[in-house]
Design a protein around this motif. Sequence first.
Motif, short mmCIF file in Angstrom:
data_model
loop_
_atom_site.label_atom_id
_atom_site.label_comp_id
_atom_site.label_asym_id
_atom_site.label_seq_id
_atom_site.Cartn_x
_atom_site.Cartn_y
_atom_site.Cartn_z
N MET A 1 -1.83 7.72 -2.12
CA MET A 1 -1.14 6.82 -0.67
C MET A 1 -0.19 5.22 -0.60
SD MET A 1 -1.68 9.50 1.33
CE MET A 1 -1.93 10.72 0.15
N ASP A 2 -1.03 4.84 -0.95
CA ASP A 2 -0.82 3.42 -1.44
C ASP A 2 0.66 3.62 -2.70
OD1 ASP A 2 -2.69 2.18 -0.33
OD2 ASP A 2 -3.82 1.41 -2.04
N ILE A 3 0.45 3.98 -4.03
CA ILE A 3 1.67 4.46 -4.38
C ILE A 3 2.68 4.78 -4.12
CG2 ILE A 3 2.30 6.10 -6.67
CD1 ILE A 3 -0.83 5.64 -7.68
N LEU A 4 2.45 5.97 -2.88
CA LEU A 4 3.83 6.45 -1.83
C LEU A 4 4.76 5.30 -1.67
CD1 LEU A 4 1.71 9.82 -1.07
CD2 LEU A 4 3.88 9.13 -2.97
N GLU A 5 3.65 4.24 -0.76
CA GLU A 5 4.34 3.37 -0.44
C GLU A 5 4.94 2.55 -0.46
OE1 GLU A 5 4.11 3.04 2.88
OE2 GLU A 5 3.47 4.55 3.98
N ILE A 6 4.66 2.29 -2.34
CA ILE A 6 5.26 1.17 -2.98
C ILE A 6 6.52 1.80 -3.63
CG2 ILE A 6 5.32 0.64 -5.60
CD1 ILE A 6 1.96 0.09 -5.18
N LEU A 7 6.72 3.42 -4.31
CA LEU A 7 7.40 4.22 -3.92
C LEU A 7 8.94 3.73 -3.38
CD1 LEU A 7 6.23 7.16 -5.67
CD2 LEU A 7 6.97 5.69 -6.88
N LYS A 8 8.04 4.17 -2.02
CA LYS A 8 9.29 4.29 -0.85
C LYS A 8 10.08 2.97 -0.73
CE LYS A 8 9.09 4.23 3.81
NZ LYS A 8 8.22 4.65 5.29
N SER A 9 8.85 2.13 -1.30
CA SER A 9 9.94 -0.05 -1.66
C SER A 9 10.62 0.36 -2.45
CB SER A 9 8.55 -0.59 -0.78
OG SER A 9 8.30 -0.83 -2.35
N ASN A 10 10.56 1.45 -3.30
CA ASN A 10 11.75 1.47 -4.84
C ASN A 10 12.21 1.85 -4.46
OD1 ASN A 10 11.15 -0.40 -6.69
ND2 ASN A 10 9.03 0.13 -6.36
N GLY A 11 12.86 2.84 -3.19
CA GLY A 11 14.12 3.51 -2.52
C GLY A 11 14.15 4.60 -3.58
N GLU B 1 -3.63 13.56 5.69
CA GLU B 1 -2.38 13.03 4.75
C GLU B 1 -0.67 13.02 5.35
OE1 GLU B 1 -3.01 14.62 1.31
OE2 GLU B 1 -4.83 14.14 1.31
N LEU B 2 -0.43 13.76 5.98
CA LEU B 2 0.88 14.30 6.62
C LEU B 2 0.65 12.80 7.40
CD1 LEU B 2 1.68 17.60 6.90
CD2 LEU B 2 2.29 16.61 5.32
N PHE B 3 0.54 12.82 8.56
CA PHE B 3 0.05 11.39 9.73
C PHE B 3 -0.09 10.21 8.90
CE2 PHE B 3 -0.07 15.65 12.25
CZ PHE B 3 0.31 15.89 12.50
N ARG B 4 -0.42 10.10 7.89
CA ARG B 4 -0.89 8.96 7.37
C ARG B 4 0.61 8.67 6.32
NH1 ARG B 4 -5.31 7.82 3.20
NH2 ARG B 4 -5.85 6.06 2.92
#
Length: 510
Positions: free
Chosen positions: A186-196, A208-211
């Motif tokens: 979940m943390d990695i996904l947020e990092i990917l998102k912050s990198n566009g 997980e979907l709601f998270r």
Amino acid sequence: MDNDIILEFKNVTKKFPGVVALNDVSFKIRRGEIHGICGENGAGKSTLMKILSGVYPHDTYDGSVIFNGEELRLGDSAIKEAGNKGIAIVYQELTLVPTMSVGENVFLGREPVEHGSINWNKLYADTREILTKYQLDVSPQVTVKNLGVGKMQMVEIAKALSEKASILILDEPTSALSETEIDKLMDILEILKSNGITCIYITHKLDELFRVTDHITVLRDGKEIVTQETKALTQEKLVSYMVGREMKERFPKSSRAPGDVVFKVEDLHALDPNETSRKVLNGVSFNVRKGEILGIAGLMGAGRTELVMTLFGEYGKIVNGKILLNGQEIRPANARQAIDAGLSLVPEDRKGMGLVLIQSILKNISLPNLDQFSGFFRIDADAELKASMAQSKSLTIKAPTLQVAVETLSGGNQQKVVISKWLLSKPVVLIMDDPTRGVDVGAKYEIYKLMNDLAENGVAIIMISSDLEEVLGMSDRVMVMCSGHSTTTLPVAEATVERVMSLATGMSSS
């Protein structure tokens, strides 16, 4: 096209012989978001992602896919073309080469070459750069087979990102991960998102979907039902979109009344068959009553799967203890002896251990039960078909005929085939190891109802589940394991989440 939209499906229709897998699907995905896609098995999720990732070229479906403002027309080398355009997919079944290093896997087939040989320094430096940028905690030089499943997942993500992916598709990425590994993902996904990077997240786990997601698209029977902001949805509403009806209860009620003890394990100790200096079971004791569902809870590595595989004669070397069925001691040396004694096992890995994927539904259901249809050196094909059809109908397996290969079925229907073959053996004790893993919410409910029906008809059920809510929702009693040892067995009314976790982590012994 709106610059905020990176991907648009327009009237996408995909047909197979006798089946419409996708029917006029249209929705949009925003740039740099985490977009969830959910639906029951067979809803069309995988087919849609195979179109996007190039498994199905553009001339095999109707409609269009618009990527970065241009129509995506992937041809004969569609998968490679998709990768070159920045579309990458991480499958549920990992595709790594276990004997190679992390770096070798990340750049497999694209190794940096200088003067006719691989530049290993550059390969590992480039791998380290990707791992560091996206905070993937893996060493570039370590051999993949020495990693846990969670870190293997990170390597798969690094491999996709090494191809400069702008869209990353994750298909059931947490099905084999522990809670700690899920948190890290979940943390990695947020990092990917912050990198566009835009992530498409496919899962049956609604929490997980709601998270993690920003928008969710629901598919049902090949159609797009709704695409909505996650914060505007509830789990109940999402489930109703998925199954087409309101589901107010996750676990169906049962009126079963457990009877006498039919199965008992006393102080069982067993060794790892491949490393006999290592004890995998270190004093396990419990009993199961006729018509009861006994849940087994514990953290990953607690020995739950090792226990049931040992009971079934297919794993540990028993060095102490007793196994009693209807008061008689048994010690199965293999699966055949366990089946003959009255045990059946729905394994954790249905594809690897529960099914012959290239064989038909009919052959899979009848395989462990051929003695019921054999005589005079031949198989009574009519009796085999009749019995298999009865099981298929009873469990509502969705397939055109019993002759289709099991590999063509959805996960939920594959699991029903596994259960069908064991029910045909008429077990006294049915062991179910993570019976709803990788199964959609509607199929889960059907499996729960089936378990209740079996228990009401006198079958003793032992159920392992990684989902503690499932254990508490379906069990009459809960046995908790920690480090290969059974800590205690609790009536479900006393088995709170806090108490079970305290026992599972060794913080409490009763």
